[in-house]
Design an enzyme around this catalytic site. Structure first.
Site, mmCIF file in Angstrom:
data_model
loop_
_atom_site.group_PDB
_atom_site.id
_atom_site.type_symbol
_atom_site.label_atom_id
_atom_site.label_comp_id
_atom_site.label_asym_id
_atom_site.label_seq_id
_atom_site.Cartn_x
_atom_site.Cartn_y
_atom_site.Cartn_z
ATOM 1 N N CYS A 18 -70.522 -106.828 -97.865
ATOM 2 C CA CYS A 18 -70.580 -108.068 -98.620
ATOM 3 C C CYS A 18 -69.208 -108.623 -98.921
ATOM 4 O O CYS A 18 -68.209 -107.911 -98.882
ATOM 5 C CB CYS A 18 -71.269 -107.856 -99.968
ATOM 6 S SG CYS A 18 -72.899 -107.155 -99.838
ATOM 7 N N GLY A 44 -70.102 -110.567 -94.159
ATOM 8 C CA GLY A 44 -71.560 -110.598 -94.203
ATOM 9 C C GLY A 44 -72.066 -111.927 -93.713
ATOM 10 O O GLY A 44 -71.642 -112.970 -94.215
ATOM 11 N N ASN A 123 -70.271 -106.227 -104.403
ATOM 12 C CA ASN A 123 -69.860 -105.724 -103.090
ATOM 13 C C ASN A 123 -69.684 -104.224 -103.221
ATOM 14 O O ASN A 123 -68.979 -103.755 -104.106
ATOM 15 C CB ASN A 123 -68.537 -106.387 -102.676
ATOM 16 C CG ASN A 123 -67.954 -105.786 -101.394
ATOM 17 O OD1 ASN A 123 -66.750 -105.774 -101.202
ATOM 18 N ND2 ASN A 123 -68.790 -105.277 -100.513
ATOM 19 N N GLY A 124 -70.322 -103.491 -102.322
ATOM 20 C CA GLY A 124 -70.243 -102.033 -102.376
ATOM 21 C C GLY A 124 -71.636 -101.452 -102.252
ATOM 22 O O GLY A 124 -72.550 -102.128 -101.774
ATOM 23 N N TYR A 264 -60.800 -102.233 -89.863
ATOM 24 C CA TYR A 264 -61.719 -103.183 -89.258
ATOM 25 C C TYR A 264 -62.214 -104.272 -90.204
ATOM 26 O O TYR A 264 -62.307 -105.430 -89.816
ATOM 27 C CB TYR A 264 -62.948 -102.430 -88.729
ATOM 28 C CG TYR A 264 -64.075 -103.315 -88.244
ATOM 29 C CD1 TYR A 264 -64.060 -103.870 -86.971
ATOM 30 C CD2 TYR A 264 -65.156 -103.612 -89.082
ATOM 31 C CE1 TYR A 264 -65.093 -104.699 -86.542
ATOM 32 C CE2 TYR A 264 -66.186 -104.442 -88.655
ATOM 33 C CZ TYR A 264 -66.154 -104.980 -87.390
ATOM 34 O OH TYR A 264 -67.164 -105.797 -86.965
HETATM 35 P P1 AMP Z 1 -70.505 -99.363 -81.120
HETATM 36 O O1 AMP Z 1 -70.939 -100.108 -79.926
HETATM 37 O O2 AMP Z 1 -71.677 -98.945 -81.967
HETATM 38 O O3 AMP Z 1 -69.589 -98.214 -80.819
HETATM 39 O O4 AMP Z 1 -69.725 -100.400 -82.038
HETATM 40 C C1 AMP Z 1 -68.367 -100.359 -82.164
HETATM 41 C C2 AMP Z 1 -67.832 -101.727 -82.441
HETATM 42 O O5 AMP Z 1 -68.456 -102.300 -83.593
HETATM 43 C C3 AMP Z 1 -66.359 -101.624 -82.748
HETATM 44 O O6 AMP Z 1 -65.701 -102.194 -81.663
HETATM 45 C C4 AMP Z 1 -66.125 -102.435 -83.989
HETATM 46 O O7 AMP Z 1 -65.380 -103.580 -83.691
HETATM 47 C C5 AMP Z 1 -67.486 -102.813 -84.490
HETATM 48 N N1 AMP Z 1 -67.773 -102.189 -85.792
HETATM 49 C C6 AMP Z 1 -67.384 -101.000 -86.231
HETATM 50 N N2 AMP Z 1 -67.870 -100.758 -87.461
HETATM 51 C C7 AMP Z 1 -68.575 -101.843 -87.809
HETATM 52 C C8 AMP Z 1 -69.322 -102.222 -88.966
HETATM 53 N N3 AMP Z 1 -69.443 -101.409 -89.988
HETATM 54 N N4 AMP Z 1 -69.912 -103.423 -88.981
HETATM 55 C C9 AMP Z 1 -69.810 -104.244 -87.958
HETATM 56 N N5 AMP Z 1 -69.132 -103.943 -86.837
HETATM 57 C C10 AMP Z 1 -68.522 -102.760 -86.745
#
Ligand code: AMP
Length: 494
Positions: A18, A44, A123-124, A264
């Protein structure tokens, strides 16, 4: 709007990602909040909401699914939210009831108390929400939503304190986990961070005597607010025009800010702890190049989240940086697509290879994290199809082997690639020539901790990498979640 298909994640988790924003002491506060939320949209994208208060028209709220720009730029919505005080929230939730996500799950939540109304935005993630909810329902609370955050309003209702800020303190003292909360009464804007300060919250100054609270500094920038300072871990501020009163409702605890915000989650143009997020990410790339060098012709980022680290890797290694993957700016974040099938397609819809640049090259591909590995695998296919000679993955975070229970969406442990495989197995499964992750110490160094991680009292929450949970996730433990043997909080949970 995101489609509400079946939740692929832990079906009974209540994680939320969030962004929160609030402002006091400006004309048309809701318009400022809409802009602030727009700058926080990366936190979000499912839905957003705004509450405003006007001395004549009282409290008014609007909650919508979809992007801020599609909902809160319209005069017919913003004109219903008059007044000099407003708060707002953008959310992406993986709550187990996603298939039934209702507009009533969208924050801010509002409660009418004997001493006036109060709206809150959180948020959290509250790690004892299930237990609190059970107790509150047994005692007569009638919940309107499936959100963990609603507990705060009900706990406030049970408090015997005479003013709303004191009731909020009472409520939050019963809450475990991560919270950056913004609240508003008829006359005050309130901000609170949990004792560990896991989620961010910053204070800004707007005009002569207006103030803003925001998840990130990038949201202050968009409204031209001047950054004043971060709300400190465990601090509450109660703000009226021209005046900020600070108090410490909780027992002091060492700060454990979420390190994944640096990796990230936050925007690269935000400043956290006096440090540019972009610079931290670039520095992670530098660390990666030192820890995991490779002979190659080209460094590419998986855009946009891998870009600063790729630049750092290229600078440190001397290998040229190029835009080998081009992102379609009109797609949301792939991770957010709810099923593997759609997620796989999503990568192609969102990213395309710059064939002319890639062909025949040994490519270092830098991404911020590997969660399920779906993205990495797909991208590797695209790069090889485009004629790359070799693909070397470099990841700007350590292996994500543990779920987050403090407000960043992650799948349950069984779906995390790093929880199932060693890095060598992951390399083979993804199908790349080499794969390396930055070390936890390397990540800490990049975040400004020259000596790396202090293992006896870590400076950050890095539970998603280390399994060291600074707050025992009690609801999850009740559901059978197994913490690492011997971790501090595993003892606390016993
Ligand atoms: P995956 O395909 O499941 O390995 O997704 C990894 C990708 O998702 C990474 O390249 C990140 O940029 C993105 N990512 C990582 N953590 C999150 C998160 N909590 N929420 C949204 N995107 C994420």
């Amino acid at each position: 709007m995101k489609p509400f298909l079946a939740d692929p994640f832990d079906s009974d988790s209540l994680h939320e990602e969030c962004g929160v924003f609030g402002v006091i002491g400006v004309a048309d506060a809701a318009s400022f909040v809409a802009l602030g939320l727009h700058a926080l949209q990366h936190r979000g994208q499912e839905a957003g909401g705004i509450y405003a208060h006007d001395p004549e028209q009282g409290f008014n709220g609007a909650h919508r699914f979809g992007y801020v720009r599609d909902n809160f730029t319209k005069a017919e919505v913003i004109s219903t939210l008059p007044g000099p005080l407003a708060i707002g929230h953008v959310r992406y939730s993986t709550a187990g009831t996603k298939a039934n996500t209702a507009i009533r799950d969208v924050q801010p939540f509002f409660g009418e108390f004997a001493m006036g109304g109060c709206a809150i935005a959180h948020n959290g993630n509250i790690t004892n929400a299930t237990a609190l909810r059970r107790e509150l329902i047994e005692r007569g609370s009638i919940f309107q939503s499936s959100s963990d955050s609603e507990c705060i309003i009900h706990l406030m209702a049970r408090s015997i304190q005479r003013n709303l800020a004191e009731r909020l303190k009472d409520a939050l003292r019963r809450v475990e986990g991560a919270f950056s909360v913004i609240a508003m009464t008829r006359t005050k804007l309130i901000g609170v961070r949990d004792p560990l300060g896991v989620r961010p919250l910053v204070l800004g100054r707007v005009g002569d005597d207006g103030y803003a609270l925001a998840s990130e500094t990038c949201a202050l920038d968009i409204i031209g607010a001047e950054f004043v300072r971060e709300i400190e871990p465990g601090e509450m501020v109660v703000i009226s025009p021209g005046k900020v009163e600070s108090s410490r409702p909780f027992a002091p605890a060492g700060s454990r800010f979420c390190i994944f915000e640096h990796v990230y989650f936050s925007r690269p143009d935000s400043i956290i702890g006096g440090r540019s997020v972009y610079e931290t990410r670039r520095q992670i790339g530098v660390e990666l190049a030192r820890e995991a060098p490779i002979e190659a012709d080209l460094v590419c980022a998986v855009p946009d989240s891998g870009t600063p680290a790729a630049i750092g890797y290229a600078q440190e290694s001397g290998i040229p940086f190029g835009m080998g993957i081009i992102r379609n700016q009109y797609m949301g974040r792939t991770f957010i697509e709810p099923t593997d099938q759609i997620r796989n397609m999503g990568v192609r819809l969102k990213l395309n290879v710059n064939r002319a640049l890639i062909q025949g090259k040994r490519v270092v591909l830098v991404d911020d994290s590997v969660v399920r590995g779906t993205t990495s695998r797909k991208i590797k296919d695209m790069i090889l199809d485009a004629g790359a000679a070799e693909v070397h993955f470099r990841i700007a975070s350590p292996p994500t082997a543990w779920p987050c229970f403090y407000g960043v969406d992650t799948p349950d442990r069984g779906k995390l690639l790093a929880a199932q495989m060693t890095p060598a197995e992951m390399r083979d499964w993804i199908g790349v020539d080499s794969l390396a992750f930055v070390s936890l110490d390397g990540l800490y160094r990049a975040a400004g901790e020259a000596g790396g991680r202090k293992n006896d009292c870590p400076q950050y929450c890095d539970a998603c990498f280390s399994g060291d949970y600074p707050v025992a996730p009690s609801d999850q433990i009740e559901r059978g979640f197994q913490m690492l043997e011997g971790s501090e909080t595993a003892h606390a949970a016993e």
